[in-house]
Write a protein that holds these residues in place. Structure first.
Motif, short mmCIF file in Angstrom:
data_model
loop_
_atom_site.label_atom_id
_atom_site.label_comp_id
_atom_site.label_asym_id
_atom_site.label_seq_id
_atom_site.Cartn_x
_atom_site.Cartn_y
_atom_site.Cartn_z
N GLU A 7 0.84 -1.20 0.00
CA GLU A 7 0.00 0.00 0.00
C GLU A 7 0.87 1.25 0.00
N LEU A 8 1.97 1.21 0.74
CA LEU A 8 2.90 2.33 0.77
C LEU A 8 3.50 2.57 -0.62
N GLU A 9 3.93 1.50 -1.26
CA GLU A 9 4.52 1.63 -2.59
C GLU A 9 3.52 2.18 -3.60
N GLU A 10 2.28 1.71 -3.54
CA GLU A 10 1.27 2.20 -4.48
C GLU A 10 0.93 3.66 -4.22
N THR A 11 0.89 4.06 -2.96
CA THR A 11 0.62 5.46 -2.63
C THR A 11 1.78 6.35 -3.07
N ALA A 12 3.00 5.85 -2.92
CA ALA A 12 4.16 6.61 -3.42
C ALA A 12 4.06 6.79 -4.92
N ARG A 13 3.63 5.76 -5.63
CA ARG A 13 3.47 5.85 -7.09
C ARG A 13 2.40 6.89 -7.45
N LEU A 14 1.28 6.87 -6.74
CA LEU A 14 0.22 7.86 -6.98
C LEU A 14 0.73 9.27 -6.70
N PHE A 15 1.46 9.41 -5.62
CA PHE A 15 1.99 10.72 -5.23
C PHE A 15 2.88 11.29 -6.33
N LEU A 16 3.73 10.45 -6.89
CA LEU A 16 4.63 10.91 -7.95
C LEU A 16 3.86 11.22 -9.24
N LEU A 17 2.84 10.42 -9.53
CA LEU A 17 2.01 10.68 -10.71
C LEU A 17 1.28 12.02 -10.60
N LEU A 18 0.92 12.39 -9.38
CA LEU A 18 0.11 13.59 -9.16
C LEU A 18 0.94 14.85 -8.92
N ARG A 19 2.26 14.71 -8.83
CA ARG A 19 3.08 15.90 -8.55
C ARG A 19 2.88 16.95 -9.64
N GLY A 20 2.64 18.18 -9.20
CA GLY A 20 2.39 19.27 -10.14
C GLY A 20 0.92 19.49 -10.39
N SER A 21 0.06 18.59 -9.88
CA SER A 21 -1.39 18.73 -10.06
C SER A 21 -2.03 19.21 -8.75
N ASN A 22 -3.17 19.85 -8.87
CA ASN A 22 -3.93 20.19 -7.67
C ASN A 22 -4.58 18.91 -7.16
N ILE A 23 -4.26 18.53 -5.93
CA ILE A 23 -4.80 17.28 -5.40
C ILE A 23 -5.75 17.55 -4.24
N ARG A 24 -6.53 16.54 -3.90
CA ARG A 24 -7.50 16.64 -2.83
C ARG A 24 -7.29 15.46 -1.87
N PRO A 25 -6.25 15.51 -1.04
CA PRO A 25 -6.05 14.42 -0.07
C PRO A 25 -7.16 14.41 0.96
N LEU A 26 -7.23 13.37 1.75
CA LEU A 26 -8.20 13.33 2.83
C LEU A 26 -7.92 14.45 3.82
N THR A 27 -8.97 15.00 4.39
CA THR A 27 -8.81 16.05 5.39
C THR A 27 -8.33 15.43 6.70
N GLU A 28 -7.85 16.26 7.61
CA GLU A 28 -7.40 15.76 8.91
C GLU A 28 -8.56 15.12 9.67
N GLU A 29 -9.75 15.68 9.51
CA GLU A 29 -10.93 15.10 10.16
C GLU A 29 -11.25 13.72 9.59
N GLN A 30 -11.18 13.59 8.28
CA GLN A 30 -11.43 12.29 7.65
C GLN A 30 -10.37 11.27 8.08
N ARG A 31 -9.14 11.72 8.16
CA ARG A 31 -8.05 10.84 8.57
C ARG A 31 -8.25 10.36 10.00
#
Length: 216
Positions: A183-207
């Motif tokens: 899961e960590l590796e896949e999230t790292a891959r997503l993070f790199l794919l999204l670099r430079g884009s406006n992203i919408r991560p989970l909020t602190e409340e959702q987390r």
């Protein structure tokens, strides 16, 4: 006290099977990465030095006493201390996976990440399986200072990312450690794919809601 033959046999076979699965899917390569399982006696089985995770011989795994002394099997990896640090600080853990997986290593090299929490909470499953991911500063492999730095981070996190090196992840079971690492590796891959884009991560409340639900 020693582990029962059936427990140890199952653990040896499980390490070999998980190693092959990880290797076959390109999450490790060459002789990089290592896996360990702690038996009910406190003894540990670990992949040896210079061994490909894709071709492990269960009978040749390194074996350690509950005190961390090499007692059998092939010569242990010089990264054995990474596993021992995790077990020492997280006694509830039954397995540790350490990889040099490409996307996780790439993220560990970036200069602009938060060392207290390297990856943003992009998905609920990342929060559930990994949580908060601290970055351990770079030290040469095998350095005593690296062991001390990992131990300090492991007190609060079951997963850490070694700068310019890769992730070390502990779990209650080998499956837990494996799935969290993936899961960590896949999230790292997503993070790199999204670099430079406006992203919408989970909020602190959702987390926090996910973390609270997972702890019940």
């Amino acid at each position: 006290m020693t582990a029962t033959l059936s427990e140890e046999t199952r653990a040896r076979d499980a390490i070999a099977a998980v190693g092959k699965s990880i290797f076959d899917r390109g999450l490790t390569f060459g002789s990089t990465g290592n896996i360990s399982v702690r038996l009910s006696t406190g003894e540990t089985l670990m992949t040896p030095t210079n061994a490909s995770l894709g071709a492990l011989d269960p009978a040749r795994l390194s074996r350690f006493s509950a005190e961390g002394v090499h007692t059998g099997g092939d010569k242990p990896t010089k990264e054995a201390f990474l596993h021992q640090c995790m077990y020492c600080k997280r006694p509830q853990s039954g397995a540790v996976v350490h990889l040099h997986s490409t996307h996780s290593v790439a993220v560990s090299i970036l200069a602009d990440t938060d060392p207290e929490d390297v990856l943003p909470p992009l998905t609920a499953y990342y929060v559930m399986r990994v949580g908060r991911l601290p970055l351990v500063p770079y030290f040469p492999p095998g350095a005593t200072a690296l062991a001390e730095a990992v131990a300090a981070r492991a007190e609060k996190s079951h997963a850490v990312l070694l700068a310019n090196h890769g992730p070390v992840v502990a779990g209650k079971t080998l499956a837990d450690a494996q799935y969290a690492t993936e899961e960590l590796e896949e999230t790292a891959r997503l993070f790199l794919l999204l670099r430079g884009s406006n992203i919408r991560p989970l909020t602190e409340e959702q987390r926090k809601a996910i973390e609270e639900n997972a702890s019940r």
